[in-house]
Design a protein around this motif. Sequence first.
Motif, PDB file in Angstrom:
ATOM      1  N   ALA A 101       6.052  -0.583  11.761  1.00  0.00           N
ATOM      2  CA  ALA A 101       4.759  -0.050  11.409  1.00  0.00           C
ATOM      3  C   ALA A 101       4.544  -0.598   9.859  1.00  0.00           C
ATOM      4  N   GLU A 102       5.661  -0.472   9.108  1.00  0.00           N
ATOM      5  CA  GLU A 102       5.508  -1.291   7.759  1.00  0.00           C
ATOM      6  C   GLU A 102       5.172  -2.667   7.825  1.00  0.00           C
ATOM      7  N   THR A 103       5.667  -3.385   8.860  1.00  0.00           N
ATOM      8  CA  THR A 103       5.385  -4.749   8.928  1.00  0.00           C
ATOM      9  C   THR A 103       3.781  -5.053   9.560  1.00  0.00           C
ATOM     10  N   GLU A 104       3.381  -4.085  10.560  1.00  0.00           N
ATOM     11  CA  GLU A 104       2.168  -4.033  10.782  1.00  0.00           C
ATOM     12  C   GLU A 104       1.032  -3.717   9.356  1.00  0.00           C
ATOM     13  N   ALA A 105       1.529  -3.026   8.573  1.00  0.00           N
ATOM     14  CA  ALA A 105       0.546  -2.765   7.400  1.00  0.00           C
ATOM     15  C   ALA A 105       0.476  -3.706   6.391  1.00  0.00           C
ATOM     16  N   LYS A 106       1.671  -4.238   6.111  1.00  0.00           N
ATOM     17  CA  LYS A 106       1.735  -5.184   4.985  1.00  0.00           C
ATOM     18  C   LYS A 106       1.904  -6.875   5.292  1.00  0.00           C
ATOM     19  N   GLY A 107       2.026  -7.186   6.679  1.00  0.00           N
ATOM     20  CA  GLY A 107       1.742  -8.349   7.258  1.00  0.00           C
ATOM     21  C   GLY A 107       3.284  -8.996   7.357  1.00  0.00           C
ATOM     22  N   PHE A 108       4.225  -8.608   6.435  1.00  0.00           N
ATOM     23  CA  PHE A 108       5.589  -9.091   6.529  1.00  0.00           C
ATOM     24  C   PHE A 108       6.617  -8.201   5.908  1.00  0.00           C
ATOM     25  N   VAL A 109       7.727  -8.348   6.352  1.00  0.00           N
ATOM     26  CA  VAL A 109       8.870  -7.600   5.743  1.00  0.00           C
ATOM     27  C   VAL A 109      10.116  -8.527   5.549  1.00  0.00           C
ATOM     28  N   ARG A 110      10.538  -8.671   4.310  1.00  0.00           N
ATOM     29  CA  ARG A 110      11.897  -9.469   4.158  1.00  0.00           C
ATOM     30  C   ARG A 110      13.015  -8.535   3.955  1.00  0.00           C
ATOM     31  N   ASN A 111      14.228  -9.120   4.168  1.00  0.00           N
ATOM     32  CA  ASN A 111      15.534  -8.593   3.655  1.00  0.00           C
ATOM     33  C   ASN A 111      15.900  -7.146   4.550  1.00  0.00           C
ATOM     34  N   TYR A 112      15.416  -7.440   5.713  1.00  0.00           N
ATOM     35  CA  TYR A 112      15.696  -6.334   6.784  1.00  0.00           C
ATOM     36  C   TYR A 112      17.209  -6.530   7.246  1.00  0.00           C
ATOM     37  N   GLN A 113      17.828  -5.385   7.508  1.00  0.00           N
ATOM     38  CA  GLN A 113      19.009  -5.648   8.180  1.00  0.00           C
ATOM     39  C   GLN A 113      19.296  -4.380   9.144  1.00  0.00           C
ATOM     40  N   GLY A 114      19.882  -4.595  10.451  1.00  0.00           N
ATOM     41  CA  GLY A 114      20.094  -3.504  11.243  1.00  0.00           C
ATOM     42  C   GLY A 114      21.032  -3.856  12.227  1.00  0.00           C
ATOM     43  N   ASP A 138      -7.901 -16.592  16.363  1.00  0.00           N
ATOM     44  CA  ASP A 138      -9.013 -16.010  15.485  1.00  0.00           C
ATOM     45  C   ASP A 138      -8.404 -15.137  14.487  1.00  0.00           C
ATOM     46  N   ASN A 139      -7.264 -15.414  14.185  1.00  0.00           N
ATOM     47  CA  ASN A 139      -6.631 -14.480  13.184  1.00  0.00           C
ATOM     48  C   ASN A 139      -6.695 -12.747  13.419  1.00  0.00           C
ATOM     49  N   GLN A 140      -6.547 -12.513  14.871  1.00  0.00           N
ATOM     50  CA  GLN A 140      -6.198 -11.187  15.291  1.00  0.00           C
ATOM     51  C   GLN A 140      -4.807 -11.037  15.477  1.00  0.00           C
ATOM     52  N   ARG A 141      -4.311  -9.633  15.299  1.00  0.00           N
ATOM     53  CA  ARG A 141      -3.011  -9.510  15.500  1.00  0.00           C
ATOM     54  C   ARG A 141      -2.567  -9.630  16.882  1.00  0.00           C
ATOM     55  N   CYS A 142      -1.621 -10.361  17.285  1.00  0.00           N
ATOM     56  CA  CYS A 142      -1.176 -10.596  18.749  1.00  0.00           C
ATOM     57  C   CYS A 142       0.138 -10.286  19.162  1.00  0.00           C
ATOM     58  N   GLY A 143       1.104  -9.899  18.018  1.00  0.00           N
ATOM     59  CA  GLY A 143       2.478  -9.374  17.897  1.00  0.00           C
ATOM     60  C   GLY A 143       3.263  -9.552  16.865  1.00  0.00           C
ATOM     61  N   GLN A 144       4.429  -9.557  16.976  1.00  0.00           N
ATOM     62  CA  GLN A 144       5.358  -9.468  15.815  1.00  0.00           C
ATOM     63  C   GLN A 144       6.574 -10.385  16.065  1.00  0.00           C
ATOM     64  N   ALA A 145       7.184 -10.876  15.021  1.00  0.00           N
ATOM     65  CA  ALA A 145       8.209 -11.912  15.153  1.00  0.00           C
ATOM     66  C   ALA A 145       9.227 -11.596  14.302  1.00  0.00           C
ATOM     67  N   ALA A 146      10.430 -11.760  14.481  1.00  0.00           N
ATOM     68  CA  ALA A 146      11.568 -11.726  13.705  1.00  0.00           C
ATOM     69  C   ALA A 146      12.612 -13.030  13.473  1.00  0.00           C
ATOM     70  N   VAL A 147      13.125 -13.289  12.231  1.00  0.00           N
ATOM     71  CA  VAL A 147      13.732 -14.531  12.327  1.00  0.00           C
ATOM     72  C   VAL A 147      15.046 -14.044  11.237  1.00  0.00           C
ATOM     73  N   SER A 148      16.206 -14.609  11.875  1.00  0.00           N
ATOM     74  CA  SER A 148      17.349 -14.417  10.961  1.00  0.00           C
ATOM     75  C   SER A 148      18.472 -15.549  11.164  1.00  0.00           C
ATOM     76  N   SER A 149      19.035 -15.832  10.218  1.00  0.00           N
ATOM     77  CA  SER A 149      20.402 -16.824  10.238  1.00  0.00           C
ATOM     78  C   SER A 149      21.515 -15.987   9.909  1.00  0.00           C
ATOM     79  N   GLN A 150      21.406 -14.883   9.748  1.00  0.00           N
ATOM     80  CA  GLN A 150      22.780 -14.369   9.442  1.00  0.00           C
ATOM     81  C   GLN A 150      23.097 -13.100  10.458  1.00  0.00           C
TER      82      GLN A 150
END
Length: 154
Positions: A101-114, A138-150
Amino acid sequence: MIKPWKQDTIILHTQRLLRSYQYWTGETLLDVQGTPEAVAKALFYAPFVLVSHGIEPDPILNYGNQKALELWELTWEELTQMPSRKTAEPMVQEARNRLLAETEAKGFVRNYQGVRISSSRKRFLIQDVLIWNLLDEDNQRCGQAAVSSQYTFL
C-alpha cells in the motif's frame, strides 16, 4: 515450452519493468542494449532477483527472472499461477500488505527487508529490496515489482 523471455507478452512486460523502474527512481535497472528480445533475455538472466505481480484483487505473480525461480524453487508455470502473497508466510502478511500500500501511494519504496519462504518451505531474508509500481504504455498502474540482490537463508 518456449523460454519466458522469448514470449511477446514477456518482452512487453520487460519493457514495462525497465521503463517503470526508471520513471520512479530516475535510475537504470539493467544497463543493456539490443533488441527487445535481447533485453528481455538479459533481464531474465540478470544477477539479481526480480519478481512482479498484476493488479488482481489477490495479485498473481506475472514475472520472475531465473534468480527468482531458483530462490522460490518454482518453475515458470508454477510462479506465474501463484498469488504473490504466497511468497511470504501468513504471519507477515499484514506487514507485506502495508508495504504494498505504501508503494502504491508513493510510487516506490527503497531498503525494504523481509522474510520470505520457498516452495519447499525454506525461509530466507531478502534485503535492500526496492519495490515499485508498474506502469503500462498509458502510464496506468498495472502491477508492482520488486528487485533485490541480497538474500540470506535462515
